[in-house]
Design a protein around this motif. Structure first.
Motif, short mmCIF file in Angstrom:
data_model
loop_
_atom_site.label_atom_id
_atom_site.label_comp_id
_atom_site.label_asym_id
_atom_site.label_seq_id
_atom_site.Cartn_x
_atom_site.Cartn_y
_atom_site.Cartn_z
N LYS A 180 0.84 -1.21 0.00
CA LYS A 180 0.00 0.00 0.00
C LYS A 180 0.87 1.25 0.00
O LYS A 180 0.62 2.21 -0.75
N GLN A 181 1.93 1.26 0.83
CA GLN A 181 2.84 2.40 0.87
C GLN A 181 3.61 2.53 -0.44
O GLN A 181 3.83 3.64 -0.95
N GLU A 182 4.00 1.39 -0.99
CA GLU A 182 4.74 1.42 -2.27
C GLU A 182 3.87 1.97 -3.39
O GLU A 182 4.34 2.72 -4.25
N GLN A 212 11.98 0.12 -5.09
CA GLN A 212 10.84 -0.07 -4.20
C GLN A 212 11.25 -0.04 -2.71
O GLN A 212 11.33 -1.09 -2.06
N PRO A 213 11.52 1.13 -2.17
CA PRO A 213 12.04 1.23 -0.80
C PRO A 213 11.13 0.65 0.29
O PRO A 213 11.61 0.27 1.36
N TYR A 214 9.82 0.59 0.03
CA TYR A 214 8.91 0.06 1.06
C TYR A 214 8.83 -1.47 1.04
O TYR A 214 8.30 -2.07 1.97
N ILE A 215 9.35 -2.09 -0.02
CA ILE A 215 9.36 -3.55 -0.08
C ILE A 215 10.74 -4.01 0.41
O ILE A 215 11.65 -4.31 -0.36
N GLU A 216 10.89 -4.03 1.72
CA GLU A 216 12.18 -4.36 2.31
C GLU A 216 12.42 -5.87 2.29
O GLU A 216 11.53 -6.66 1.99
#
Length: 235
Positions: A180-182, A212-216
């Protein structure tokens, strides 16, 4: 004769009792999801795990496509800027100006096409996220059902290896929130990319889209753990 009838009746009831006990034990052995056909909550959770895997694969393919489109948009913007500020001297008849304007117009059309393509990709990502949200809602519903059936502590034994049903819901929620954040980030990039004249900022947008920084890594690990727990991945 009466005694024989009682004996036969007793034997019949004993047979039914033994058969029932055996069936229940056999059902408990196959239900946890390691062997046999799954039903009910176990079937739903395992299907959801497969759906998470497939939806994320689709997302990643769209991310790669979008990165290509976004790069083209940035290149068109850089090209457009250089054509509007030519280093060559104009000829007296203005032919160089006319040629430059044609190139600008062509570049603008191509830029608009790539923007539409990127919008389509983001729209598909919105659709994927809506499916993720439905899975989260379904798993919360399973948790509520088990609380009703078994009390506040939930199911006494795990459906698969070690996870409680609540853990499935929590993992799905974390996956959903990350994507959702991504998506929100990608929607911002979509709105800003074609209007950005700062080359360095454009490079930041491109890097953010691709990596994609939010998909860690922790999110990827959660997905793998989910697949292992449900038997989609070997231990």
């Amino acid at each position: 004769m009466f005694a024989v009838t009682l004996c036969l009746c007793g034997c019949f009831h004993l047979f039914l009792f033994v058969n029932t006990v055996y069936s229940e034990k056999n059902s408990e052995a196959t239900t946890p999801g390691r062997k046999g056909n799954l039903t009910g909550s176990a079937r739903k959770l395992k299907d959801n795990a497969a759906d998470w895997h497939n939806l994320i694969l689709k997302w990643d393919r769209l991310n790669d496509e979008g990165s290509t489109n976004a790069t083209k948009i940035v290149n068109y913007r850089i090209s457009e800027k250089s054509m509007k500020e030519p280093d060559v001297l104009m000829e007296e008849d203005g032919s160089s100006v006319a040629a430059s304007e044609r190139r600008v117009n062509q570049s603008t059309l191509e830029l608009e096409e790539e923007c539409v393509n990127l919008q389509n990709i983001v729209d598909k990502m919105v659709h994927i996220l809506s499916k993720m949200e439905k899975m989260v809602s379904a798993e919360k519903g399973i948790c509520e059902l088990e609380k009703f059936q078994y009390g506040a502590k939930g199911r006494p034994a795990p459906l698969f290896q070690t996870w409680s049903t609540q853990q499935f819901a929590e993992v799905s929620s974390r996956l959903y929130e990350a994507y959702k954040q991504e998506l929100a980030l990608k929607q911002t990039i979509l709105q800003e990319l074609a209007h950005t004249t700062n080359t360095e900022l454009s490079m930041v947008y491109l890097s953010s889209w691709l990596y994609q920084p939010y998909i860690e890594d922790s999110i990827k690990l959660l997905l793998e753990s989910l697949l292992m727990e449900t038997g989609h991945r070997g231990l």
